[in-house]
Scaffold this active site. Structure first.
Site, PDB file in Angstrom:
ATOM      1  N   ARG A 263       1.010  -1.006  -0.011  1.00  0.00           N
ATOM      2  CA  ARG A 263       0.175  -0.311   0.341  1.00  0.00           C
ATOM      3  C   ARG A 263       1.041   1.555  -0.309  1.00  0.00           C
ATOM      4  O   ARG A 263       1.270   1.224   0.514  1.00  0.00           O
ATOM      5  CB  ARG A 263      -0.720   0.104   0.997  1.00  0.00           C
ATOM      6  CG  ARG A 263      -1.999  -0.998   1.326  1.00  0.00           C
ATOM      7  CD  ARG A 263      -2.820  -1.016   2.153  1.00  0.00           C
ATOM      8  NE  ARG A 263      -3.296  -2.516   2.688  1.00  0.00           N
ATOM      9  CZ  ARG A 263      -4.511  -2.878   3.673  1.00  0.00           C
ATOM     10  NH1 ARG A 263      -4.645  -1.415   4.484  1.00  0.00           N
ATOM     11  NH2 ARG A 263      -4.886  -3.880   3.075  1.00  0.00           N
ATOM     12  N   ARG A 278       1.857   1.207  10.130  1.00  0.00           N
ATOM     13  CA  ARG A 278       1.387   1.755   9.136  1.00  0.00           C
ATOM     14  C   ARG A 278       2.649   1.883   7.083  1.00  0.00           C
ATOM     15  O   ARG A 278       3.834   2.595   8.390  1.00  0.00           O
ATOM     16  CB  ARG A 278       0.740   2.903   9.151  1.00  0.00           C
ATOM     17  CG  ARG A 278       0.307   3.716   7.764  1.00  0.00           C
ATOM     18  CD  ARG A 278      -0.365   5.120   7.932  1.00  0.00           C
ATOM     19  NE  ARG A 278      -1.238   5.393   8.864  1.00  0.00           N
ATOM     20  CZ  ARG A 278      -2.423   5.117   8.559  1.00  0.00           C
ATOM     21  NH1 ARG A 278      -3.221   4.088   7.292  1.00  0.00           N
ATOM     22  NH2 ARG A 278      -3.466   5.141   9.505  1.00  0.00           N
ATOM     23  N   GLU A 350      -6.896  -0.309  15.898  1.00  0.00           N
ATOM     24  CA  GLU A 350      -7.202  -1.510  14.839  1.00  0.00           C
ATOM     25  C   GLU A 350      -6.498  -2.353  14.837  1.00  0.00           C
ATOM     26  O   GLU A 350      -4.981  -1.993  14.174  1.00  0.00           O
ATOM     27  CB  GLU A 350      -7.685  -0.956  13.766  1.00  0.00           C
ATOM     28  CG  GLU A 350      -8.367  -1.232  12.866  1.00  0.00           C
ATOM     29  CD  GLU A 350      -7.455  -1.626  11.892  1.00  0.00           C
ATOM     30  OE1 GLU A 350      -7.669  -2.614  11.258  1.00  0.00           O
ATOM     31  OE2 GLU A 350      -6.831  -0.259  11.544  1.00  0.00           O
ATOM     32  N   SER A 353     -10.360  -5.729  10.692  1.00  0.00           N
ATOM     33  CA  SER A 353     -11.999  -4.733  10.618  1.00  0.00           C
ATOM     34  C   SER A 353     -12.104  -6.532   9.928  1.00  0.00           C
ATOM     35  O   SER A 353     -11.936  -6.710   8.611  1.00  0.00           O
ATOM     36  CB  SER A 353     -11.156  -4.255   9.346  1.00  0.00           C
ATOM     37  OG  SER A 353     -11.156  -2.659   9.623  1.00  0.00           O
ATOM     38  N   ARG A 391       1.163  -5.373  12.800  1.00  0.00           N
ATOM     39  CA  ARG A 391       0.418  -5.200  14.150  1.00  0.00           C
ATOM     40  C   ARG A 391       0.512  -6.219  14.870  1.00  0.00           C
ATOM     41  O   ARG A 391       0.663  -5.425  16.343  1.00  0.00           O
ATOM     42  CB  ARG A 391      -1.172  -4.405  13.466  1.00  0.00           C
ATOM     43  CG  ARG A 391      -0.504  -3.308  12.384  1.00  0.00           C
ATOM     44  CD  ARG A 391      -1.361  -3.039  12.374  1.00  0.00           C
ATOM     45  NE  ARG A 391      -1.729  -1.421  11.071  1.00  0.00           N
ATOM     46  CZ  ARG A 391      -2.701  -0.632  11.718  1.00  0.00           C
ATOM     47  NH1 ARG A 391      -3.887  -0.505  12.426  1.00  0.00           N
ATOM     48  NH2 ARG A 391      -2.502   0.616  10.604  1.00  0.00           N
TER      49      ARG A 391
END
Length: 431
Positions: A263, A278, A350, A353, A391
């Site tokens: 990403r 990230r 987070e 999801s 994460r």
């Protein structure tokens, strides 16, 4: 993607629902485009019917020895008109599809109002965040102090937002991958897949990454072949069944895969640039389920439990929240976030999801099953992270750190690692 007629029939209710997502639906523009497309289809059908009649008249007149020149002139005119009308029909069809591809999914009534994480509603908390008799370090300091994380050399190789794991750090990453895959395949019934990491534009469009999120994707290609690096295994896993009809008795399908994810994080510069939170490239275990639309609510609950199981196996404190309508992903109608406690930030962040897409993706990718009447009908899709490795590794290091600088790892990892503790010098220890 939506069915245009459904949105038009919903009228102002569709406008209201999409407004909850911050999207202003121009209903009149949609109606006009749909109407002009329908008119072009009718006109093309009428012209083709007339063309057949004229062709028959030419044959009959020729047999009778009559004059056919005017009829042949009309046949040529009709051929040109049909070509122009079909071209107009295709143009309008493309314009309508391009518009529909930009309209997000309708949010579920369960999703609260709001447009950011501030409006998320907490569902429950599980586990107690650890309390330390010392100032806890973040995962970057822990990783660099033990020598299991090397961000400086990763930057030398690829620039910022990459990482290198070394020694027991790399072993810990591998252990997390294996633990999660074992959980999903052996306990939860998912079928593991090994999938391509490079996919086509059509594949990216099928799950909703394109056209809206093109700036967040890494694009490459060979010669005239355009390919995209996947941002998540959701893309290839879901599109495995594009343009197929899945037998009703095979549903639900449960698919999982371990892949790297790529990403660009466009627009996120300055946020979470430190450490593993990230990154441009990270590993993740993805869960995808394809089911009858009537079963998607129950399937969503299952998937939340499957993601939770990963966190429970690692003795990590976390919570679950329902995302607000305006903060829900483009393709999802309802999303629950699992947020893990990060001591260094003194907050929940987070980590997974889990989303219900209804028939939004299956209409784009043409994934169907058969209804009770045996006729083809759209299936529903769901997906969730189970879990991202970076994460998770950060949370394990932070929540299980000890005062002497070591990390006491969860018991569930011992059978994969052969040791229980990462000592302060980065070496493994059985106790």
């Amino acid at each position: 993607m939506h069915d245009a007629r459904t949105l038009i029939d919903m009228g102002e209710e569709a406008v209201r629902q999409l407004a909850r997502r911050g999207y202003a639906l121009d209903l009149s523009a949609l109606e006009s485009l749909q109407s002009r497309r329908s008119q072009s289809i009718r006109r093309a059908d009428e012209l083709r019917a007339e063309s057949k009649r004229v062709a028959k008249e030419v044959q009959q007149t020729a047999k009778q020895g009559g004059e056919t020149s005017k009829l042949k002139d009309r046949a040529r005119e009709l051929k040109d008109e049909i070509r122009d009308t079909e071209a107009e029909q295709q143009r309008l069809q493309d314009e309508l599809r391009n518009l529909l591809l930009t309209i997000p999914n309708l949010p579920s009534d369960v999703a609260p109002d709001g447009d950011s994480e501030e409006f998320a509603v907490e569902v429950r908390r599980v586990g107690t965040p650890p309390s330390f008799a010392f100032e806890p370090k973040d995962h970057v300091d822990l990783g660099e102090a033990t020598g299991i994380l090397d961000f400086a050399r990763a930057t030398k190789l690829s620039g910022p937002r990459f990482s290198v794991l070394r020694g027991v750090g790399a072993a810990l990453e591998r252990a997390l991958v294996t633990l999660f895959l074992d959980l999903h395949t052996q306990r939860h019934g998912y079928v593991e897949h090994s999938v391509p990491f490079l996919v086509t534009r059509k594949t990216m469009t099928g799950t909703g990454q394109l056209p809206k999120f093109e700036e967040d994707l890494f694009k490459t290609g060979v010669a005239d072949r355009e390919l995209f690096l996947i941002p998540t295994a959701e893309v290839p896993l879901t599109n495995l069944y594009a343009d197929e009809i899945i037998p009703r008795d095979q549903l639900p399908l449960a698919l999982t895969a371990h892949t790297p994810c790529f990403r660009s994080e466009a627009g996120s510069y300055g946020r979470d640039t430190r450490g593993l939170i990230r990154q441009h490239q990270f590993a993740k275990i993805e869960m995808v389920r394809i089911c009858d639309p009537a079963d998607s609510e129950a399937e969503l609950d299952k998937m939340i439990g499957h993601a939770e199981a990963c966190l429970k196996e690692l003795d990590l404190a976390y919570r679950i929240v329902t995302l607000a309508a305006g903060d829900t992903g483009f393709s999802a109608q309802l999303t629950y976030d699992l947020e893990v406690w990060l001591p260094s930030q003194n907050t929940y962040r987070e980590i997974s999801s889990v989303s219900d897409f209804g028939t939004f993706q299956t209409r784009r990718a043409n994934i169907r099953t058969r209804g009770a009447d045996g006729k083809p009908t759209l299936a529903a899709t769901l997906n969730g992270s189970g879990l991202p490795i970076g994460r998770t590794l950060a949370a394990v290091l932070e929540q299980h750190q000890q005062q002497d600088g070591s990390i006491l790892l969860p018991e569930s990892l011992v059978k994969y690692l052969g040791f229980r503790r990462i000592k302060a010098d980065g070496t493994p220890s059985e106790a």
